[in-house]
Design an enzyme around this catalytic site. Structure first.
Site, PDB file in Angstrom:
ATOM      1  N   TYR A   5      13.522  54.742   7.987  1.00  0.00           N
ATOM      2  CA  TYR A   5      13.938  53.534   8.702  1.00  0.00           C
ATOM      3  C   TYR A   5      13.040  53.179   9.882  1.00  0.00           C
ATOM      4  O   TYR A   5      13.283  52.172  10.545  1.00  0.00           O
ATOM      5  CB  TYR A   5      15.392  53.689   9.181  1.00  0.00           C
ATOM      6  CG  TYR A   5      16.363  53.884   8.038  1.00  0.00           C
ATOM      7  CD1 TYR A   5      16.573  52.877   7.096  1.00  0.00           C
ATOM      8  CD2 TYR A   5      17.059  55.088   7.875  1.00  0.00           C
ATOM      9  CE1 TYR A   5      17.452  53.054   6.040  1.00  0.00           C
ATOM     10  CE2 TYR A   5      17.944  55.273   6.821  1.00  0.00           C
ATOM     11  CZ  TYR A   5      18.135  54.251   5.910  1.00  0.00           C
ATOM     12  OH  TYR A   5      18.997  54.419   4.857  1.00  0.00           O
TER      13      TYR A   5
ATOM     14  N   HIS B 118      17.123  44.620   3.719  1.00  0.00           N
ATOM     15  CA  HIS B 118      17.143  46.081   3.720  1.00  0.00           C
ATOM     16  C   HIS B 118      15.824  46.582   4.279  1.00  0.00           C
ATOM     17  O   HIS B 118      14.752  46.141   3.828  1.00  0.00           O
ATOM     18  CB  HIS B 118      17.381  46.633   2.314  1.00  0.00           C
ATOM     19  CG  HIS B 118      18.722  46.232   1.796  1.00  0.00           C
ATOM     20  ND1 HIS B 118      19.882  46.772   2.295  1.00  0.00           N
ATOM     21  CD2 HIS B 118      19.086  45.274   0.918  1.00  0.00           C
ATOM     22  CE1 HIS B 118      20.902  46.193   1.706  1.00  0.00           C
ATOM     23  NE2 HIS B 118      20.451  45.270   0.878  1.00  0.00           N
TER      24      HIS B 118
HETATM   25  O1  CA2 Z   1      17.406  50.054   3.923  1.00  0.00           O
HETATM   26  C1  CA2 Z   1      18.396  49.583   4.485  1.00  0.00           C
HETATM   27  O2  CA2 Z   1      18.329  48.766   5.393  1.00  0.00           O
HETATM   28  C2  CA2 Z   1      19.799  50.050   4.061  1.00  0.00           C
HETATM   29  O3  CA2 Z   1      20.661  48.915   4.070  1.00  0.00           O
HETATM   30  C3  CA2 Z   1      20.235  51.064   5.107  1.00  0.00           C
HETATM   31  C4  CA2 Z   1      21.569  51.737   4.766  1.00  0.00           C
HETATM   32  C5  CA2 Z   1      21.558  52.285   3.338  1.00  0.00           C
HETATM   33  O4  CA2 Z   1      22.854  52.783   3.007  1.00  0.00           O
HETATM   34  C6  CA2 Z   1      21.170  51.221   2.338  1.00  0.00           C
HETATM   35  O5  CA2 Z   1      21.133  51.818   1.054  1.00  0.00           O
HETATM   36  C7  CA2 Z   1      19.813  50.649   2.671  1.00  0.00           C
HETATM   37  C8  CA2 Z   1      21.834  52.899   5.732  1.00  0.00           C
HETATM   38  C9  CA2 Z   1      21.900  52.504   7.156  1.00  0.00           C
HETATM   39  C10 CA2 Z   1      21.910  53.765   7.980  1.00  0.00           C
HETATM   40  O6  CA2 Z   1      20.862  53.656   8.901  1.00  0.00           O
HETATM   41  C11 CA2 Z   1      20.467  54.776   9.556  1.00  0.00           C
HETATM   42  C12 CA2 Z   1      19.390  54.641  10.370  1.00  0.00           C
HETATM   43  C13 CA2 Z   1      18.898  55.705  11.061  1.00  0.00           C
HETATM   44  C14 CA2 Z   1      19.510  56.935  10.930  1.00  0.00           C
HETATM   45  C15 CA2 Z   1      20.578  57.080  10.109  1.00  0.00           C
HETATM   46  C16 CA2 Z   1      21.095  55.995   9.415  1.00  0.00           C
END
Ligand code: CA2
Length: 151
Positions: A25, A102
């Protein structure tokens, strides 16, 4: 007259951006994302109202409220993308143009991330462009809104 305001919605766990999993991310925080979206929209003459919540009902209420004073919605639904019929119904119900974002390339990840309940109610899709993808979504959504406004 078309409202010149967007709703930015970030779903569950996106408050953790920049704190872990930087290889997926990146290192930017939710505050960085919100600033990027505000700046991208401002450059095109739009305001932004931002909401992030780990509670689905809070997201639904914000989406319903957008009916009253927003021209479109930029949303990263987080994991709700892959699970939530009610989120999809809320987006369909307000009948505003939606940009789905995303950060990661979900199609290159686990198979349970390949299906989105939101995809076919969104007119703009930005996937796997990192945090910068939010700015691209804003530009493309505003182009849709302006096209509608001209029609
Ligand atoms: O890629 C993306 O933006 C997602 O929407 C992010 C979601 C995931 O479940 C999707 O499949 C794809 C997860 C968000 C959690 O974000 C975090 C960021 C940093 C640390 C932990 C979680």
């Amino acid at each position: 007259m078309t409202e010149r305001r967007l709703l930015l919605v970030n779903g569950p766990n996106l408050n953790l951006l920049g704190t872990r999993e930087p290889e997926i991310y990146g290192t930017e925080t939710l505050a960085d994302v919100e600033r990027l979206v505000v700046d991208a929209a401002a450059g095109l003459g739009f305001e932004v109202r931002a909401v992030q919540s780990n509670h689905e009902g809070v997201l639904l209420d914000a989406i319903h409220d957008a009916r009253l004073d927003c021209a479109g919605i930029v949303i990263n639904p987080g994991g709700l993308t892959h699970t939530s019929v009610v989120l999809r119904d809320a987006l369909a119900g307000v009948a505003l143009p939606v940009a789905e974002v995303h950060i990661s390339d979900v199609m290159q990840r686990e198979s349970f991330r390949h299906h989105s309940y939101v995809a076919d109610v969104a007119v703009v899709h930005v996937v796997g462009e990192g945090v910068a993808g939010y700015a691209s979504a804003v530009r493309r959504l505003i182009a849709v809104i302006e096209g509608q406004a001209d029609g």
